[in-house]
Design a protein around this motif. Structure first.
Motif, short mmCIF file in Angstrom:
data_model
loop_
_atom_site.label_atom_id
_atom_site.label_comp_id
_atom_site.label_asym_id
_atom_site.label_seq_id
_atom_site.Cartn_x
_atom_site.Cartn_y
_atom_site.Cartn_z
N PRO A 321 0.83 -1.22 0.00
CA PRO A 321 0.00 0.00 0.00
C PRO A 321 0.86 1.26 0.00
O PRO A 321 1.93 1.30 0.61
N THR A 322 0.40 2.29 -0.70
CA THR A 322 1.11 3.57 -0.69
C THR A 322 0.86 4.29 0.64
O THR A 322 0.07 3.85 1.46
N GLY A 323 1.55 5.39 0.83
CA GLY A 323 1.34 6.18 2.05
C GLY A 323 2.28 5.83 3.18
O GLY A 323 2.03 6.22 4.33
N LEU A 324 3.37 5.13 2.90
CA LEU A 324 4.35 4.86 3.95
C LEU A 324 4.96 6.18 4.44
O LEU A 324 5.26 6.35 5.61
N ILE A 325 5.14 7.11 3.50
CA ILE A 325 5.48 8.50 3.84
C ILE A 325 4.30 9.34 3.39
O ILE A 325 3.85 9.22 2.25
N ALA A 326 3.78 10.17 4.26
CA ALA A 326 2.58 10.94 3.94
C ALA A 326 2.49 12.15 4.86
O ALA A 326 3.26 12.28 5.81
N TYR A 327 1.55 13.04 4.55
CA TYR A 327 1.26 14.14 5.46
C TYR A 327 0.50 13.58 6.64
O TYR A 327 -0.65 13.15 6.52
N ASP A 328 1.13 13.56 7.79
CA ASP A 328 0.55 12.94 8.97
C ASP A 328 1.17 13.60 10.20
O ASP A 328 1.92 14.57 10.08
N THR A 329 0.89 13.07 11.37
CA THR A 329 1.46 13.58 12.62
C THR A 329 2.05 12.42 13.42
O THR A 329 1.58 11.28 13.32
N ASP A 330 3.07 12.72 14.22
CA ASP A 330 3.64 11.70 15.10
C ASP A 330 2.62 11.22 16.11
O ASP A 330 2.67 10.06 16.56
N MET A 331 1.70 12.10 16.46
CA MET A 331 0.66 11.71 17.40
C MET A 331 -0.20 10.58 16.82
O MET A 331 -0.56 9.63 17.52
N ASN A 332 -0.50 10.65 15.53
CA ASN A 332 -1.29 9.60 14.90
C ASN A 332 -0.50 8.31 14.76
O ASN A 332 -1.05 7.21 14.85
N VAL A 333 0.80 8.44 14.49
CA VAL A 333 1.63 7.25 14.41
C VAL A 333 1.60 6.50 15.74
O VAL A 333 1.41 5.27 15.79
N GLN A 334 1.77 7.22 16.83
CA GLN A 334 1.74 6.60 18.14
C GLN A 334 0.35 6.02 18.45
O GLN A 334 0.23 4.97 19.08
N ALA A 335 -0.69 6.72 18.00
CA ALA A 335 -2.06 6.23 18.23
C ALA A 335 -2.28 4.90 17.53
O ALA A 335 -2.89 3.98 18.09
N ARG A 336 -1.76 4.76 16.31
CA ARG A 336 -1.92 3.50 15.58
C ARG A 336 -1.14 2.37 16.26
O ARG A 336 -1.59 1.23 16.31
N ILE A 337 0.05 2.69 16.78
CA ILE A 337 0.84 1.68 17.49
C ILE A 337 0.09 1.17 18.72
O ILE A 337 0.09 -0.02 19.03
N GLU A 338 -0.59 2.09 19.41
CA GLU A 338 -1.32 1.74 20.62
C GLU A 338 -2.73 1.25 20.35
O GLU A 338 -3.48 0.97 21.29
N GLY A 339 -3.10 1.17 19.06
CA GLY A 339 -4.42 0.69 18.71
C GLY A 339 -5.53 1.69 18.96
O GLY A 339 -6.71 1.33 19.05
N LYS A 340 -5.18 2.96 19.03
CA LYS A 340 -6.17 4.01 19.26
C LYS A 340 -6.57 4.66 17.93
O LYS A 340 -5.81 4.59 16.95
N PRO A 341 -7.72 5.30 17.86
CA PRO A 341 -8.14 5.96 16.61
C PRO A 341 -7.28 7.18 16.30
O PRO A 341 -6.78 7.86 17.22
N GLU A 342 -7.10 7.47 15.02
CA GLU A 342 -6.35 8.65 14.60
C GLU A 342 -7.16 9.92 14.88
O GLU A 342 -8.39 9.89 14.93
N VAL A 343 -6.43 11.01 15.07
CA VAL A 343 -7.08 12.30 15.31
C VAL A 343 -6.56 13.30 14.27
O VAL A 343 -5.36 13.55 14.19
N ARG A 344 -7.47 13.83 13.49
CA ARG A 344 -7.12 14.87 12.52
C ARG A 344 -8.00 16.08 12.81
O ARG A 344 -9.21 16.04 12.61
N ARG A 345 -7.37 17.13 13.27
CA ARG A 345 -8.12 18.33 13.67
C ARG A 345 -7.57 19.54 12.95
O ARG A 345 -6.76 20.30 13.49
N ILE A 346 -7.98 19.70 11.70
CA ILE A 346 -7.59 20.90 10.98
C ILE A 346 -8.31 22.11 11.55
O ILE A 346 -7.74 23.19 11.71
N VAL A 347 -9.60 21.93 11.86
CA VAL A 347 -10.38 23.00 12.48
C VAL A 347 -10.21 22.89 13.99
O VAL A 347 -10.71 21.96 14.63
N ARG A 348 -9.48 23.83 14.58
CA ARG A 348 -9.22 23.85 16.02
C ARG A 348 -9.02 25.31 16.42
O ARG A 348 -8.96 26.19 15.55
#
Length: 489
Positions: A321-348
Protein backbone atom coordinates in the motif's frame (compact mmCIF):
# COMPACT_ATOMS: atom_id res chain seq x y z
CA UNK A 1 8.36 -10.31 26.96
CA UNK A 2 7.14 -11.60 23.63
CA UNK A 3 6.07 -8.11 22.61
CA UNK A 4 9.45 -6.52 23.35
CA UNK A 5 10.95 -7.03 19.87
CA UNK A 6 7.79 -5.65 18.28
CA UNK A 7 7.77 -2.61 20.55
CA UNK A 8 11.44 -2.02 19.80
CA UNK A 9 10.86 -2.30 16.06
CA UNK A 10 8.03 0.26 16.16
CA UNK A 11 9.91 2.79 18.25
CA UNK A 12 10.32 6.24 16.75
CA UNK A 13 13.67 6.84 15.04
CA UNK A 14 16.14 7.93 17.69
CA UNK A 15 17.63 11.39 17.26
CA UNK A 16 21.28 11.54 16.35
CA UNK A 17 23.71 12.10 19.20
CA UNK A 18 25.76 15.25 19.52
CA UNK A 19 28.79 13.39 18.14
CA UNK A 20 26.84 12.23 15.08
CA UNK A 21 25.22 15.62 14.46
CA UNK A 22 27.64 18.52 15.03
CA UNK A 23 26.30 22.06 15.05
CA UNK A 24 27.71 22.73 11.61
CA UNK A 25 28.30 20.12 8.94
CA UNK A 26 30.52 20.98 5.95
CA UNK A 27 28.42 21.12 2.85
CA UNK A 28 28.07 18.00 0.77
CA UNK A 29 27.01 18.28 -2.84
CA UNK A 30 23.38 17.17 -3.29
CA UNK A 31 22.16 15.64 -6.54
CA UNK A 32 18.35 15.37 -6.29
CA UNK A 33 16.83 12.72 -8.50
CA UNK A 34 13.87 13.46 -10.75
CA UNK A 35 10.59 12.00 -9.56
CA UNK A 36 7.02 11.79 -10.82
CA UNK A 37 3.88 11.91 -8.74
CA UNK A 38 1.05 14.11 -7.54
CA UNK A 39 3.20 16.37 -5.36
CA UNK A 40 5.76 16.85 -8.11
CA UNK A 41 2.89 17.75 -10.45
CA UNK A 42 1.55 20.25 -7.92
CA UNK A 43 4.99 21.82 -7.68
CA UNK A 44 5.25 22.12 -11.48
CA UNK A 45 1.82 23.78 -11.64
CA UNK A 46 2.69 26.22 -8.83
CA UNK A 47 6.03 26.98 -10.48
CA UNK A 48 4.41 27.71 -13.85
CA UNK A 49 1.72 29.94 -12.33
CA UNK A 50 4.10 31.79 -10.00
CA UNK A 51 6.74 32.48 -12.65
CA UNK A 52 4.08 33.32 -15.25
CA UNK A 53 2.60 35.93 -12.92
CA UNK A 54 5.97 37.34 -11.94
CA UNK A 55 7.43 37.60 -15.45
CA UNK A 56 4.40 38.80 -17.41
CA UNK A 57 2.28 40.78 -14.94
CA UNK A 58 4.10 44.09 -15.67
CA UNK A 59 2.88 43.92 -19.29
CA UNK A 60 -0.82 43.75 -18.37
CA UNK A 61 -2.57 47.03 -19.14
CA UNK A 62 -5.30 48.73 -17.09
CA UNK A 63 -7.15 51.78 -18.41
CA UNK A 64 -7.39 54.39 -15.66
CA UNK A 65 -8.36 57.20 -17.97
CA UNK A 66 -6.34 60.27 -18.96
CA UNK A 67 -3.45 61.59 -16.88
CA UNK A 68 -2.73 58.17 -15.35
CA UNK A 69 -0.39 55.26 -16.19
CA UNK A 70 -2.01 52.27 -17.85
CA UNK A 71 0.16 49.56 -16.27
CA UNK A 72 -1.93 47.23 -14.07
CA UNK A 73 0.67 47.02 -11.28
CA UNK A 74 3.13 49.87 -10.95
CA UNK A 75 5.26 51.23 -8.12
CA UNK A 76 5.71 54.85 -9.22
CA UNK A 77 8.48 56.03 -6.90
CA UNK A 78 8.98 59.32 -8.74
CA UNK A 79 5.40 60.44 -8.05
CA UNK A 80 4.91 58.51 -4.82
CA UNK A 81 2.12 56.23 -6.06
CA UNK A 82 1.40 52.52 -6.00
CA UNK A 83 -1.09 51.30 -8.60
CA UNK A 84 -2.78 47.92 -8.30
CA UNK A 85 -5.40 47.56 -11.01
CA UNK A 86 -8.24 49.90 -9.90
CA UNK A 87 -6.56 50.80 -6.58
CA UNK A 88 -4.21 53.76 -6.20
CA UNK A 89 -2.23 54.10 -2.96
CA UNK A 90 -0.68 57.41 -1.91
CA UNK A 91 2.33 57.72 0.43
CA UNK A 92 0.13 58.76 3.37
CA UNK A 93 -1.91 55.59 2.86
CA UNK A 94 0.98 53.29 3.70
CA UNK A 95 -1.30 51.62 6.24
CA UNK A 96 -2.78 49.64 3.33
CA UNK A 97 0.64 48.10 2.68
CA UNK A 98 0.99 47.44 6.41
CA UNK A 99 -2.37 45.64 6.28
CA UNK A 100 -1.18 43.52 3.37
CA UNK A 101 1.95 42.51 5.31
CA UNK A 102 -0.14 41.61 8.36
CA UNK A 103 -2.51 39.63 6.13
CA UNK A 104 0.40 37.78 4.50
CA UNK A 105 1.84 36.91 7.92
CA UNK A 106 -1.48 35.54 9.16
CA UNK A 107 -1.91 33.46 6.00
CA UNK A 108 1.59 32.07 6.57
CA UNK A 109 0.70 31.21 10.17
CA UNK A 110 -2.51 29.49 9.06
CA UNK A 111 -0.66 27.46 6.42
CA UNK A 112 1.82 26.37 9.07
CA UNK A 113 -0.94 25.41 11.51
CA UNK A 114 -2.63 23.26 8.85
CA UNK A 115 0.26 21.62 7.03
CA UNK A 116 3.64 22.76 8.29
CA UNK A 117 6.07 24.34 5.84
CA UNK A 118 3.76 24.45 2.83
CA UNK A 119 5.17 27.86 1.95
CA UNK A 120 8.74 26.52 1.92
CA UNK A 121 7.93 23.46 -0.14
CA UNK A 122 5.78 25.01 -2.85
CA UNK A 123 5.62 28.82 -2.86
CA UNK A 124 8.90 30.22 -1.57
CA UNK A 125 10.85 32.07 -4.33
CA UNK A 126 14.00 30.20 -3.34
CA UNK A 127 12.20 26.88 -3.87
CA UNK A 128 10.60 27.95 -7.14
CA UNK A 129 13.78 29.23 -8.77
CA UNK A 130 15.88 26.36 -7.44
CA UNK A 131 13.38 23.91 -8.95
CA UNK A 132 13.71 25.70 -12.28
CA UNK A 133 17.50 25.63 -12.12
CA UNK A 134 17.42 21.91 -11.26
CA UNK A 135 15.17 21.27 -14.28
CA UNK A 136 17.68 22.99 -16.56
CA UNK A 137 20.53 21.04 -14.98
CA UNK A 138 18.79 17.68 -15.49
CA UNK A 139 17.86 18.55 -19.05
CA UNK A 140 21.47 19.30 -20.00
CA UNK A 141 23.63 17.12 -17.73
CA UNK A 142 21.24 14.25 -17.01
CA UNK A 143 19.66 12.90 -13.85
CA UNK A 144 21.25 12.11 -10.49
CA UNK A 145 23.52 9.24 -11.51
CA UNK A 146 24.82 10.95 -14.63
CA UNK A 147 25.63 14.14 -12.72
CA UNK A 148 27.36 12.26 -9.91
CA UNK A 149 29.40 10.30 -12.43
CA UNK A 150 30.44 13.42 -14.34
CA UNK A 151 31.42 15.15 -11.11
CA UNK A 152 34.08 12.47 -10.53
CA UNK A 153 35.37 12.42 -14.09
CA UNK A 154 37.97 14.67 -15.65
CA UNK A 155 36.48 17.42 -17.73
CA UNK A 156 36.10 16.70 -21.41
CA UNK A 157 34.94 18.97 -24.22
CA UNK A 158 31.46 17.46 -23.89
CA UNK A 159 31.27 18.10 -20.14
CA UNK A 160 32.68 21.61 -20.62
CA UNK A 161 30.11 22.38 -23.33
CA UNK A 162 27.29 21.12 -21.11
CA UNK A 163 28.42 23.26 -18.19
CA UNK A 164 28.78 26.36 -20.36
CA UNK A 165 25.29 25.80 -21.78
CA UNK A 166 23.82 25.16 -18.31
CA UNK A 167 25.34 28.25 -16.74
CA UNK A 168 24.41 30.37 -19.75
CA UNK A 169 20.75 29.39 -19.35
CA UNK A 170 20.97 29.96 -15.60
CA UNK A 171 22.34 33.46 -16.19
CA UNK A 172 19.58 34.18 -18.73
CA UNK A 173 16.93 33.09 -16.23
CA UNK A 174 18.57 35.17 -13.50
CA UNK A 175 18.87 38.15 -15.84
CA UNK A 176 15.22 38.00 -16.80
CA UNK A 177 14.33 37.65 -13.12
CA UNK A 178 16.15 40.89 -12.32
CA UNK A 179 14.78 42.54 -15.45
CA UNK A 180 11.20 41.59 -14.58
CA UNK A 181 11.60 43.09 -11.11
CA UNK A 182 12.57 46.57 -12.36
CA UNK A 183 9.62 46.51 -14.79
CA UNK A 184 7.31 46.93 -11.80
CA UNK A 185 8.83 50.38 -11.19
CA UNK A 186 8.39 51.89 -14.66
CA UNK A 187 6.24 51.45 -17.75
CA UNK A 188 7.26 47.94 -18.82
CA UNK A 189 7.18 48.22 -22.66
CA UNK A 190 8.94 51.58 -22.57
CA UNK A 191 11.62 50.36 -20.16
CA UNK A 192 12.23 47.19 -22.18
CA UNK A 193 12.84 49.33 -25.26
CA UNK A 194 15.16 51.64 -23.34
CA UNK A 195 17.07 48.71 -21.88
CA UNK A 196 17.50 47.15 -25.32
CA UNK A 197 18.78 50.43 -26.79
CA UNK A 198 20.97 51.21 -23.76
CA UNK A 199 18.98 54.36 -22.98
CA UNK A 200 17.55 53.22 -19.63
CA UNK A 201 18.55 54.91 -16.37
CA UNK A 202 21.78 53.65 -14.83
CA UNK A 203 19.88 52.57 -11.70
CA UNK A 204 17.86 50.08 -13.77
CA UNK A 205 21.03 48.37 -15.01
CA UNK A 206 22.50 48.36 -11.50
CA UNK A 207 19.46 46.65 -9.96
CA UNK A 208 19.21 44.16 -12.80
CA UNK A 209 22.86 43.29 -12.20
CA UNK A 210 22.35 42.89 -8.44
CA UNK A 211 19.26 40.70 -8.82
CA UNK A 212 20.86 38.66 -11.59
CA UNK A 213 23.83 37.91 -9.36
CA UNK A 214 21.73 37.03 -6.30
CA UNK A 215 19.34 34.79 -8.26
CA UNK A 216 22.20 33.01 -10.03
CA UNK A 217 24.09 32.51 -6.75
CA UNK A 218 21.19 31.49 -4.49
CA UNK A 219 19.38 29.18 -6.93
CA UNK A 220 22.44 27.86 -8.74
CA UNK A 221 24.96 27.31 -5.96
CA UNK A 222 23.71 27.93 -2.43
CA UNK A 223 20.36 26.16 -2.86
CA UNK A 224 19.57 24.16 0.27
CA UNK A 225 22.06 26.23 2.28
CA UNK A 226 19.67 29.17 2.02
CA UNK A 227 16.88 27.12 3.59
CA UNK A 228 19.09 25.62 6.29
CA UNK A 229 21.27 28.54 7.38
CA UNK A 230 20.01 31.83 5.92
CA UNK A 231 16.23 31.64 6.24
CA UNK A 232 14.72 32.42 9.68
CA UNK A 233 11.35 30.82 8.92
CA UNK A 234 12.30 27.21 9.92
CA UNK A 235 13.15 28.45 13.41
CA UNK A 236 10.00 30.60 13.66
CA UNK A 237 7.83 27.85 12.23
CA UNK A 238 9.01 25.37 14.84
CA UNK A 239 7.78 27.70 17.58
CA UNK A 240 4.38 28.19 15.92
CA UNK A 241 3.50 24.58 15.16
CA UNK A 242 1.61 22.14 17.36
CA UNK A 243 0.95 18.39 17.54
CA UNK A 244 -2.02 18.60 15.17
CA UNK A 245 -0.18 20.25 12.26
CA UNK A 246 0.27 17.88 9.33
CA UNK A 247 3.87 17.32 8.27
CA UNK A 248 5.61 15.02 5.83
CA UNK A 249 6.00 12.01 8.11
CA UNK A 250 7.61 8.61 7.84
CA UNK A 251 5.06 6.20 9.30
CA UNK A 252 7.46 4.04 11.24
CA UNK A 253 4.56 2.03 12.64
CA UNK A 254 4.32 0.57 9.12
CA UNK A 255 7.90 0.85 7.95
CA UNK A 256 9.88 -0.70 10.80
CA UNK A 257 11.80 -2.95 10.96
CA UNK A 258 13.28 -2.28 7.55
CA UNK A 259 14.51 -4.94 5.19
CA UNK A 260 14.53 -6.16 1.62
CA UNK A 261 11.34 -7.42 -0.02
CA UNK A 262 12.47 -11.06 0.21
CA UNK A 263 13.58 -10.74 3.82
CA UNK A 264 10.27 -9.10 4.76
CA UNK A 265 8.33 -11.96 3.13
CA UNK A 266 10.34 -14.56 5.03
CA UNK A 267 9.77 -12.75 8.33
CA UNK A 268 6.04 -12.44 7.70
CA UNK A 269 5.76 -16.16 6.96
CA UNK A 270 7.49 -16.84 10.27
CA UNK A 271 5.04 -14.56 12.08
CA UNK A 272 7.77 -12.06 12.91
CA UNK A 273 7.43 -8.27 12.51
CA UNK A 274 8.48 -6.93 9.12
CA UNK A 275 8.10 -3.37 7.91
CA UNK A 276 7.19 -2.09 4.47
CA UNK A 277 10.33 0.05 4.16
CA UNK A 278 12.79 -1.76 1.89
CA UNK A 279 15.59 0.72 2.66
CA UNK A 280 15.85 1.73 -1.00
CA UNK A 281 16.82 5.30 0.04
CA UNK A 282 14.76 6.77 -2.81
CA UNK A 283 13.23 9.23 -0.35
CA UNK A 284 16.72 10.61 0.29
CA UNK A 285 17.74 10.55 -3.38
CA UNK A 286 14.87 12.83 -4.47
CA UNK A 287 15.12 15.26 -1.53
CA UNK A 288 16.36 18.72 -2.62
CA UNK A 289 17.98 19.23 0.80
CA UNK A 290 19.34 15.70 1.23
CA UNK A 291 17.19 14.88 4.27
CA UNK A 292 16.40 11.33 5.37
CA UNK A 293 12.77 11.74 6.39
CA UNK A 294 12.94 8.42 8.24
CA UNK A 295 14.90 10.18 11.00
CA UNK A 296 11.87 12.31 11.82
CA UNK A 297 11.22 16.04 11.44
CA UNK A 298 14.38 18.03 10.76
CA UNK A 299 15.24 21.67 10.29
CA UNK A 300 16.48 21.03 6.73
CA UNK A 301 13.21 19.47 5.54
CA UNK A 302 11.15 21.93 3.47
CA UNK A 303 8.09 19.63 3.39
CA UNK A 304 7.94 19.54 -0.42
CA UNK A 305 6.41 16.05 -0.57
CA UNK A 306 8.80 14.67 -3.20
CA UNK A 307 9.80 11.84 -0.85
CA UNK A 308 6.12 10.86 -0.74
CA UNK A 309 6.05 10.51 -4.52
CA UNK A 310 9.28 8.48 -4.53
CA UNK A 311 8.11 6.14 -1.76
CA UNK A 312 4.65 5.66 -3.30
CA UNK A 313 6.32 4.68 -6.57
CA UNK A 314 8.41 2.03 -4.81
CA UNK A 315 5.45 0.73 -2.81
CA UNK A 316 3.43 0.38 -6.01
CA UNK A 317 6.21 -1.61 -7.66
CA UNK A 318 6.52 -4.08 -4.79
CA UNK A 319 2.78 -4.43 -4.35
CA UNK A 320 2.51 -2.73 -0.96
CA UNK A 321 0.00 0.00 0.00
CA UNK A 322 1.11 3.57 -0.69
CA UNK A 323 1.34 6.18 2.05
CA UNK A 324 4.35 4.86 3.95
CA UNK A 325 5.48 8.50 3.84
CA UNK A 326 2.58 10.94 3.94
CA UNK A 327 1.26 14.14 5.46
CA UNK A 328 0.55 12.94 8.97
CA UNK A 329 1.46 13.58 12.62
CA UNK A 330 3.64 11.70 15.10
CA UNK A 331 0.66 11.71 17.40
CA UNK A 332 -1.29 9.60 14.90
CA UNK A 333 1.63 7.25 14.41
CA UNK A 334 1.74 6.60 18.14
CA UNK A 335 -2.06 6.23 18.23
CA UNK A 336 -1.92 3.50 15.58
CA UNK A 337 0.84 1.68 17.49
CA UNK A 338 -1.32 1.74 20.62
CA UNK A 339 -4.42 0.69 18.71
CA UNK A 340 -6.17 4.01 19.26
CA UNK A 341 -8.14 5.96 16.61
CA UNK A 342 -6.35 8.65 14.60
CA UNK A 343 -7.08 12.30 15.31
CA UNK A 344 -7.12 14.87 12.52
CA UNK A 345 -8.12 18.33 13.67
CA UNK A 346 -7.59 20.90 10.98
CA UNK A 347 -10.38 23.00 12.48
CA UNK A 348 -9.22 23.85 16.02
CA UNK A 349 -8.83 27.02 18.12
CA UNK A 350 -5.50 27.94 16.53
CA UNK A 351 -6.72 27.70 12.92
CA UNK A 352 -10.04 29.36 13.80
CA UNK A 353 -8.15 32.25 15.39
CA UNK A 354 -5.88 32.71 12.35
CA UNK A 355 -8.80 32.43 9.91
CA UNK A 356 -10.82 34.90 11.98
CA UNK A 357 -7.97 37.41 12.08
CA UNK A 358 -7.47 37.03 8.32
CA UNK A 359 -11.17 37.70 7.75
CA UNK A 360 -11.12 40.66 10.15
CA UNK A 361 -8.07 42.31 8.57
CA UNK A 362 -9.48 41.65 5.09
CA UNK A 363 -12.86 43.17 5.98
CA UNK A 364 -11.23 46.22 7.57
CA UNK A 365 -9.06 46.79 4.48
CA UNK A 366 -11.99 46.35 2.08
CA UNK A 367 -14.13 48.71 4.17
CA UNK A 368 -11.33 51.28 4.29
CA UNK A 369 -10.94 51.08 0.51
CA UNK A 370 -14.69 51.37 -0.02
CA UNK A 371 -14.97 54.42 2.23
CA UNK A 372 -11.74 56.16 1.26
CA UNK A 373 -12.20 59.71 -0.02
CA UNK A 374 -10.83 61.08 -3.25
CA UNK A 375 -9.88 64.34 -1.56
CA UNK A 376 -7.75 64.89 1.50
CA UNK A 377 -7.16 67.98 3.63
CA UNK A 378 -4.36 68.61 6.11
CA UNK A 379 -3.92 71.79 8.17
CA UNK A 380 -0.85 72.91 10.13
CA UNK A 381 -0.85 75.98 12.39
CA UNK A 382 2.06 78.40 12.11
CA UNK A 383 4.30 78.10 15.16
CA UNK A 384 5.97 81.49 15.03
CA UNK A 385 4.17 83.74 15.57
CA UNK A 386 1.22 81.83 17.00
CA UNK A 387 -1.08 84.80 16.47
CA UNK A 388 -0.86 88.44 15.34
CA UNK A 389 -2.91 91.39 16.64
CA UNK A 390 -3.77 93.73 13.79
CA UNK A 391 -4.06 97.52 14.03
CA UNK A 392 -7.85 97.36 14.28
CA UNK A 393 -7.62 95.05 17.30
CA UNK A 394 -8.57 91.85 15.46
CA UNK A 395 -6.59 88.60 15.89
CA UNK A 396 -5.08 86.70 12.97
CA UNK A 397 -3.81 83.11 12.85
CA UNK A 398 -1.90 81.69 9.89
CA UNK A 399 -2.09 78.09 8.66
CA UNK A 400 -0.56 75.98 5.93
CA UNK A 401 -3.10 73.75 4.19
CA UNK A 402 -2.41 70.83 1.89
CA UNK A 403 -5.13 69.57 -0.45
CA UNK A 404 -4.75 66.20 -2.18
CA UNK A 405 -6.83 65.58 -5.30
CA UNK A 406 -6.95 61.83 -5.95
CA UNK A 407 -9.17 62.20 -8.99
CA UNK A 408 -7.63 61.81 -12.42
CA UNK A 409 -8.97 65.17 -13.59
CA UNK A 410 -8.60 68.74 -12.31
CA UNK A 411 -11.00 69.65 -9.49
CA UNK A 412 -12.18 72.96 -7.98
CA UNK A 413 -12.86 73.27 -4.26
CA UNK A 414 -14.21 75.80 -1.80
CA UNK A 415 -12.73 76.18 1.67
CA UNK A 416 -14.71 77.28 4.73
CA UNK A 417 -14.02 77.49 8.44
CA UNK A 418 -16.41 76.74 11.31
CA UNK A 419 -16.22 77.11 15.07
CA UNK A 420 -15.47 80.83 15.37
CA UNK A 421 -18.32 83.26 14.76
CA UNK A 422 -17.54 86.14 12.47
CA UNK A 423 -14.16 84.77 11.43
CA UNK A 424 -12.86 85.72 7.99
CA UNK A 425 -10.83 83.28 5.89
CA UNK A 426 -8.34 84.45 3.27
CA UNK A 427 -6.18 82.29 1.00
CA UNK A 428 -2.86 83.84 0.07
CA UNK A 429 -2.81 83.93 -3.73
CA UNK A 430 -6.19 82.18 -4.02
CA UNK A 431 -9.15 83.03 -6.23
CA UNK A 432 -12.43 84.42 -4.95
CA UNK A 433 -15.73 83.51 -6.63
CA UNK A 434 -18.69 85.83 -7.14
CA UNK A 435 -20.12 84.91 -3.73
CA UNK A 436 -16.90 85.85 -1.98
CA UNK A 437 -15.82 82.25 -1.34
CA UNK A 438 -12.17 81.28 -1.90
CA UNK A 439 -11.72 78.77 -4.76
CA UNK A 440 -8.88 76.25 -5.00
CA UNK A 441 -7.99 74.50 -8.26
CA UNK A 442 -5.97 71.30 -7.91
CA UNK A 443 -4.58 69.37 -10.86
CA UNK A 444 -5.28 65.70 -11.52
CA UNK A 445 -3.67 63.29 -9.03
CA UNK A 446 -1.80 66.16 -7.41
CA UNK A 447 -1.44 68.03 -4.14
CA UNK A 448 -1.65 71.78 -3.54
CA UNK A 449 -0.08 73.58 -0.59
CA UNK A 450 -1.16 77.15 0.28
CA UNK A 451 -1.16 79.62 3.16
CA UNK A 452 -4.47 80.44 4.81
CA UNK A 453 -5.22 83.38 7.14
CA UNK A 454 -8.08 83.28 9.65
CA UNK A 455 -9.00 86.62 11.20
CA UNK A 456 -11.36 87.12 14.16
CA UNK A 457 -12.69 90.36 15.68
CA UNK A 458 -11.02 91.86 18.74
CA UNK A 459 -13.64 90.38 21.02
CA UNK A 460 -12.70 86.81 19.99
CA UNK A 461 -12.59 84.21 22.77
CA UNK A 462 -9.38 84.16 24.72
CA UNK A 463 -6.73 81.42 24.67
CA UNK A 464 -7.65 78.65 22.23
CA UNK A 465 -10.74 77.83 20.17
CA UNK A 466 -11.37 74.68 18.10
CA UNK A 467 -11.67 75.27 14.37
CA UNK A 468 -12.98 73.02 11.63
CA UNK A 469 -11.76 73.55 8.08
CA UNK A 470 -14.17 72.20 5.47
CA UNK A 471 -13.09 71.52 1.88
CA UNK A 472 -15.92 70.95 -0.61
CA UNK A 473 -15.67 69.58 -4.16
CA UNK A 474 -17.75 71.86 -6.38
CA UNK A 475 -18.45 69.05 -8.88
CA UNK A 476 -19.42 66.17 -6.62
CA UNK A 477 -20.15 67.82 -3.29
CA UNK A 478 -17.67 65.51 -1.57
CA UNK A 479 -16.16 67.06 1.55
CA UNK A 480 -13.02 66.66 3.61
CA UNK A 481 -12.56 68.05 7.12
CA UNK A 482 -9.59 68.91 9.31
CA UNK A 483 -9.38 70.24 12.87
CA UNK A 484 -7.02 72.75 14.39
CA UNK A 485 -7.05 75.61 16.92
CA UNK A 486 -7.39 79.38 16.79
CA UNK A 487 -4.97 80.99 19.24
CA UNK A 488 -5.67 84.32 20.95
CA UNK A 489 -4.21 86.30 23.89
Amino acid sequence: MADAPLAKSLAAPAPASAEEAPLYVPRRQIYPQAVKGRFRTIKWVVLAIALGIYYFLPFIRWDRGPNAPDQAILVDLANGRFYFFFIEIWPQEVYYLTGLLVLASLVLFLMNAVAGRVWCGYLCPQTVWTDLFYAVERLIEGDRRERMKKAKEKWTLEILAQKVLKHSIWILIAWWTGGAWVLYFADAPTLVKELATFQAPAMAYIWIGILTFTTYTLAGFMREQVCTYMCPWPRIQAALTDEYALNVTYRYDRGEPRGSVKKAEVLRKQGLPAGDCVDCVQCVAVCPTGVDIRKGLQLDCIQCGLCIDACDSVMTKIGRPTGLIAYDTDMNVQARIEGKPEVRRIVRPRTILYAGLIALVGIVMIAALAMRQNIDLNVMHDRNPIFVRLSDGSIRNAYTIRVANKHLEERRYTLNVEGLDGARLDIVGGRIDQDGQPILSVGPDQTLEMRVLVTAAGDAPASSTDLRFILTDLASGETARARDHFKAP
